[in-house]
Design a protein around this motif. Structure first.
Motif, PDB file in Angstrom:
ATOM      1  N   ILE A   1       0.827  -1.212   0.000  1.00 49.49           N
ATOM      2  CA  ILE A   1       0.000   0.000   0.000  1.00 49.49           C
ATOM      3  C   ILE A   1       0.855   1.254   0.000  1.00 49.49           C
ATOM      4  CG2 ILE A   1      -1.662   1.321   1.376  1.00 49.49           C
ATOM      5  CD1 ILE A   1      -2.870  -1.300   2.298  1.00 49.49           C
ATOM      6  N   VAL A   2       0.467   2.221  -0.851  1.00 50.88           N
ATOM      7  CA  VAL A   2       1.091   3.547  -0.860  1.00 50.88           C
ATOM      8  C   VAL A   2       0.400   4.451   0.154  1.00 50.88           C
ATOM      9  CG1 VAL A   2       1.554   5.604  -2.248  1.00 50.88           C
ATOM     10  CG2 VAL A   2       1.765   3.332  -3.274  1.00 50.88           C
ATOM     11  N   SER A   3      -0.934   4.474   0.137  1.00 54.95           N
ATOM     12  CA  SER A   3      -1.692   5.265   1.111  1.00 54.95           C
ATOM     13  C   SER A   3      -3.078   4.685   1.291  1.00 54.95           C
ATOM     14  CB  SER A   3      -1.776   6.731   0.691  1.00 54.95           C
ATOM     15  OG  SER A   3      -2.387   6.865  -0.572  1.00 54.95           O
ATOM     16  N   GLY A   4      -3.644   4.981   2.468  1.00 57.84           N
ATOM     17  CA  GLY A   4      -4.936   4.410   2.803  1.00 57.84           C
ATOM     18  C   GLY A   4      -4.757   3.158   3.647  1.00 57.84           C
ATOM     19  N   PRO A   5      -5.839   2.444   3.871  1.00 55.59           N
ATOM     20  CA  PRO A   5      -7.190   2.706   3.375  1.00 55.59           C
ATOM     21  C   PRO A   5      -7.810   3.977   3.974  1.00 55.59           C
ATOM     22  CG  PRO A   5      -7.200   0.893   4.946  1.00 55.59           C
ATOM     23  CD  PRO A   5      -5.774   1.220   4.693  1.00 55.59           C
ATOM     24  N   MET A   6      -8.648   4.627   3.148  1.00 54.68           N
ATOM     25  CA  MET A   6      -9.392   5.812   3.561  1.00 54.68           C
ATOM     26  C   MET A   6     -10.889   5.511   3.444  1.00 54.68           C
ATOM     27  SD  MET A   6      -9.612   9.605   1.799  1.00 54.68           S
ATOM     28  CE  MET A   6     -10.774   9.066   0.531  1.00 54.68           C
TER      29      MET A   6
ATOM     30  N   ASP B   1      -2.812 -14.502  -1.853  1.00 56.16           N
ATOM     31  CA  ASP B   1      -2.432 -15.665  -1.046  1.00 56.16           C
ATOM     32  C   ASP B   1      -3.065 -15.619   0.353  1.00 56.16           C
ATOM     33  OD1 ASP B   1      -0.976 -13.555  -0.105  1.00 56.16           O
ATOM     34  OD2 ASP B   1       0.984 -14.509  -0.263  1.00 56.16           O
ATOM     35  N   ARG B   2      -4.151 -14.825   0.461  1.00 57.68           N
ATOM     36  CA  ARG B   2      -5.005 -14.783   1.657  1.00 57.68           C
ATOM     37  C   ARG B   2      -4.306 -14.197   2.876  1.00 57.68           C
ATOM     38  NH1 ARG B   2      -9.704 -14.887  -0.604  1.00 57.68           N
ATOM     39  NH2 ARG B   2     -10.729 -15.478   1.363  1.00 57.68           N
ATOM     40  N   GLN B   3      -3.344 -13.319   2.664  1.00 58.95           N
ATOM     41  CA  GLN B   3      -2.723 -12.611   3.777  1.00 58.95           C
ATOM     42  C   GLN B   3      -3.437 -11.279   4.001  1.00 58.95           C
ATOM     43  OE1 GLN B   3       1.682 -12.770   4.201  1.00 58.95           O
ATOM     44  NE2 GLN B   3       1.641 -13.528   2.091  1.00 58.95           N
ATOM     45  N   ILE B   4      -3.679 -10.952   5.264  1.00 56.02           N
ATOM     46  CA  ILE B   4      -4.291  -9.668   5.600  1.00 56.02           C
ATOM     47  C   ILE B   4      -3.215  -8.592   5.536  1.00 56.02           C
ATOM     48  CG2 ILE B   4      -5.446  -8.321   7.380  1.00 56.02           C
ATOM     49  CD1 ILE B   4      -6.726 -10.895   8.388  1.00 56.02           C
ATOM     50  N   ILE B   5      -3.426  -7.569   4.691  1.00 58.72           N
ATOM     51  CA  ILE B   5      -2.423  -6.522   4.540  1.00 58.72           C
ATOM     52  C   ILE B   5      -2.833  -5.212   5.215  1.00 58.72           C
ATOM     53  CG2 ILE B   5      -1.562  -7.549   2.418  1.00 58.72           C
ATOM     54  CD1 ILE B   5      -3.033  -5.381   0.863  1.00 58.72           C
ATOM     55  N   ALA B   6      -4.097  -5.073   5.537  1.00 60.25           N
ATOM     56  CA  ALA B   6      -4.576  -3.897   6.281  1.00 60.25           C
ATOM     57  C   ALA B   6      -5.962  -4.216   6.821  1.00 60.25           C
ATOM     58  CB  ALA B   6      -4.637  -2.655   5.393  1.00 60.25           C
ATOM     59  N   THR B   7      -6.306  -3.552   7.895  1.00 62.26           N
ATOM     60  CA  THR B   7      -7.611  -3.777   8.506  1.00 62.26           C
ATOM     61  C   THR B   7      -8.130  -2.476   9.104  1.00 62.26           C
ATOM     62  OG1 THR B   7      -8.840  -5.223  10.022  1.00 62.26           O
ATOM     63  CG2 THR B   7      -6.692  -4.419  10.765  1.00 62.26           C
ATOM     64  N   GLY B   8      -9.441  -2.396   9.277  1.00 63.98           N
ATOM     65  CA  GLY B   8     -10.029  -1.195   9.858  1.00 63.98           C
ATOM     66  C   GLY B   8     -11.494  -1.402  10.169  1.00 63.98           C
TER      67      GLY B   8
ATOM     68  N   ILE C   1      -0.608  17.884  13.838  1.00 64.25           N
ATOM     69  CA  ILE C   1      -2.024  18.079  14.140  1.00 64.25           C
ATOM     70  C   ILE C   1      -2.874  16.949  13.583  1.00 64.25           C
ATOM     71  CG2 ILE C   1      -2.328  19.486  12.060  1.00 64.25           C
ATOM     72  CD1 ILE C   1      -4.200  19.907  15.402  1.00 64.25           C
ATOM     73  N   PHE C   2      -2.432  16.343  12.473  1.00 63.91           N
ATOM     74  CA  PHE C   2      -3.221  15.276  11.869  1.00 63.91           C
ATOM     75  C   PHE C   2      -3.277  14.039  12.764  1.00 63.91           C
ATOM     76  CE2 PHE C   2      -1.905  17.721   8.068  1.00 63.91           C
ATOM     77  CZ  PHE C   2      -3.174  18.061   7.625  1.00 63.91           C
ATOM     78  N   GLN C   3      -2.244  13.806  13.540  1.00 62.53           N
ATOM     79  CA  GLN C   3      -2.266  12.684  14.481  1.00 62.53           C
ATOM     80  C   GLN C   3      -3.256  12.941  15.607  1.00 62.53           C
ATOM     81  OE1 GLN C   3       1.997  12.762  15.260  1.00 62.53           O
ATOM     82  NE2 GLN C   3       2.269  10.880  14.067  1.00 62.53           N
ATOM     83  N   THR C   4      -3.341  14.182  16.033  1.00 56.32           N
ATOM     84  CA  THR C   4      -4.333  14.551  17.051  1.00 56.32           C
ATOM     85  C   THR C   4      -5.739  14.397  16.503  1.00 56.32           C
ATOM     86  OG1 THR C   4      -2.781  16.123  18.034  1.00 56.32           O
ATOM     87  CG2 THR C   4      -5.114  16.394  18.586  1.00 56.32           C
TER      88      THR C   4
ATOM     89  N   ASP D   1      -3.233   7.353   9.803  1.00 63.25           N
ATOM     90  CA  ASP D   1      -4.210   7.011  10.848  1.00 63.25           C
ATOM     91  C   ASP D   1      -5.514   7.791  10.662  1.00 63.25           C
ATOM     92  OD1 ASP D   1      -2.518   5.197  12.036  1.00 63.25           O
ATOM     93  OD2 ASP D   1      -1.782   6.595  13.562  1.00 63.25           O
ATOM     94  N   LEU D   2      -5.402   9.020  10.180  1.00 59.92           N
ATOM     95  CA  LEU D   2      -6.593   9.837   9.979  1.00 59.92           C
ATOM     96  C   LEU D   2      -7.474   9.272   8.875  1.00 59.92           C
ATOM     97  CD1 LEU D   2      -8.259  12.382  10.568  1.00 59.92           C
ATOM     98  CD2 LEU D   2      -6.767  13.630   8.983  1.00 59.92           C
ATOM     99  N   TRP D   3      -6.863   8.794   7.786  1.00 58.15           N
ATOM    100  CA  TRP D   3      -7.662   8.286   6.662  1.00 58.15           C
ATOM    101  C   TRP D   3      -8.613   7.180   7.084  1.00 58.15           C
ATOM    102  CZ3 TRP D   3      -7.447  12.086   3.888  1.00 58.15           C
ATOM    103  CH2 TRP D   3      -6.306  12.640   3.335  1.00 58.15           C
ATOM    104  N   LYS D   4      -8.180   6.330   7.992  1.00 55.03           N
ATOM    105  CA  LYS D   4      -9.000   5.179   8.367  1.00 55.03           C
ATOM    106  C   LYS D   4      -9.826   5.412   9.631  1.00 55.03           C
ATOM    107  CE  LYS D   4      -6.862   1.575  10.080  1.00 55.03           C
ATOM    108  NZ  LYS D   4      -5.938   0.431  10.262  1.00 55.03           N
ATOM    109  N   ALA D   5      -9.692   6.601  10.230  1.00 58.86           N
ATOM    110  CA  ALA D   5     -10.354   6.855  11.508  1.00 58.86           C
ATOM    111  C   ALA D   5     -11.817   7.234  11.346  1.00 58.86           C
ATOM    112  CB  ALA D   5      -9.622   7.960  12.268  1.00 58.86           C
ATOM    113  N   MET D   6     -12.198   7.796  10.174  1.00 56.80           N
ATOM    114  CA  MET D   6     -13.555   8.327   9.986  1.00 56.80           C
ATOM    115  C   MET D   6     -13.780   8.552   8.498  1.00 56.80           C
ATOM    116  SD  MET D   6     -12.676  12.155  11.412  1.00 56.80           S
ATOM    117  CE  MET D   6     -11.639  11.444  12.713  1.00 56.80           C
TER     118      MET D   6
END
Length: 342
Positions: free
Chosen positions: A24-29, A101-108, A153-156, A200-205
């Motif tokens: 992954i380059v960016s996301g998931p969003m 190959d059924r590996q989890i690469i990201a979750t949310g 600020i984006f982490q906050t 972290d922000l992309w997947k938070a909301m």
């Protein structure tokens, strides 16, 4: 026992982060989220193919599968949209991005809106908003002290328990090397979207957006920008709004969250140049427009339609330019008096 459990969780998270970086380059969003559906955006590395999404009601084991969806809108970067459907209102779902190959690469997790209409009072909620996200790239920043700097600020923001994030324009900053290059416009969006501080922000909301001049094109860009169509393609490729303008033009849209209608106005696609005369012969210049006749007509009708909905109590009109500020001479709606008075 507690120490062993924490150690196992730490190892699992380490493996998951390593897997993510491989694919992954960016996301998931999270994008537009409704009562029974939600959208997920991801940019994968160029060689990645056939990533599936498995999703399930949180705390259950029964999974549904969504195939890899190419939007067909980005000729340069490996971007995918996923749509999760047949969801329950007011329910949290866990999704996993899974390789061949059924590996989890990201979750949310994603939570659908509640079905409260005609049943309960509208649920309270909060949202966060912001604009002007400048990420430094020294070879292409202006000489001297550039914009940008501390982006923590984006982490906050990612830690806020907000219903959604509303981006108000200048969501990335194109530079001179980008203005007249279709690839450059896409590259700027891709690079800034991939900043580690944003992930972290992309997947938070869920995220909704409208643009302003710097993510549209050059400074103070107007309807004459020769790459306006290409810029619209970039916007559609990097945001998952409910819709994008009308008849293949503009990016204005609308969404509803509980008892609030949010109208997203495009202040660039139809805009006259800021230096056009505000008035002619002492009267407002009808030719000078910020939003354009078609969009203003849409807005008037959309507001009237909203007014007929007994479940809507609040209406927010969002755009990238200053509207209410009477003092600022910059990017101000008052400098377009015919539309302003209308």
């Amino acid at each position: 026992m507690r120490f062993k459990l924490l150690l196992v969780l730490l190892l699992l998270n380490t493996v998951l982060f390593a897997q993510r970086d491989r694919y992954i380059v960016s996301g998931p969003m999270i994008g537009h989220t409704e009562l029974r559906s939600a959208k997920i955006w991801v940019e994968f590395k160029p060689e990645v193919r056939n990533i599936m999404v498995l999703y399930r009601e949180k705390g259950t084991r029964t999974e549904k599968e969504v195939a890899f969806v190419y939007p067909g809108q980005n000729p340069y970067f490996n971007i995918a949209f996923y749509e999760l459907n047949d969801l329950k209102p007011g329910t949290t779902y866990t999704y996993d991005l899974v390789s061949e190959d059924r590996q989890i690469i990201a979750t949310g997790d994603v939570t659908t809106q509640s079905l409260w209409q005609w049943r309960n009072p509208a649920p309270d909620f909060s949202f966060i908003t912001g604009s002007c996200a400048y990420f430094n790239e020294p070879p292409y920043d202006r000489p001297g002290r550039p914009y940008g700097g501390d982006s923590s600020i984006f982490q906050t923001m990612a830690k806020e328990k907000s219903a959604f994030m509303l981006w108000l324009g200048d969501n990335w900053y194109t530079r001179e090397v980008d203005y007249y290059s279709e690839w450059g416009l896409h590259k700027r969006a891709s690079r800034d979207r991939s900043m580690p501080v944003l992930q972290d922000l992309w997947k938070a909301m869920p995220h909704y957006a409208i643009w302003d001049d710097h993510d549209y094109g050059f400074n103070d860009g107007d309807m004459s920008y020769p790459f306006k169509k290409q810029s619209r393609d970039v916007f559609k490729s990097f945001w998952l709004n409910p819709s994008y303008g009308n008849s293949g033009d503009g990016v204005y849209s609308k969404f509803t969250w509980n008892d609030v209608d949010v109208f997203l106005l495009d202040d660039r696609s139809y805009r006259s140049n800021d230096d056009m005369a505000d008035s002619v012969n002492g009267k407002p210049n009808a030719e000078k427009q910020m939003f354009g006749k078609e969009q203003i007509t849409w807005l008037k009708n959309a507001l009237l339609q909203s007014k007929t909905n007994a479940n809507i109590r609040f209406r927010i009109i969002a755009t990238g330019s200053q509207v209410l500020n009477p003092a600022s001479p910059y990017d101000c709606f008052r400098r377009f008096p015919a539309e302003y008075n209308d």
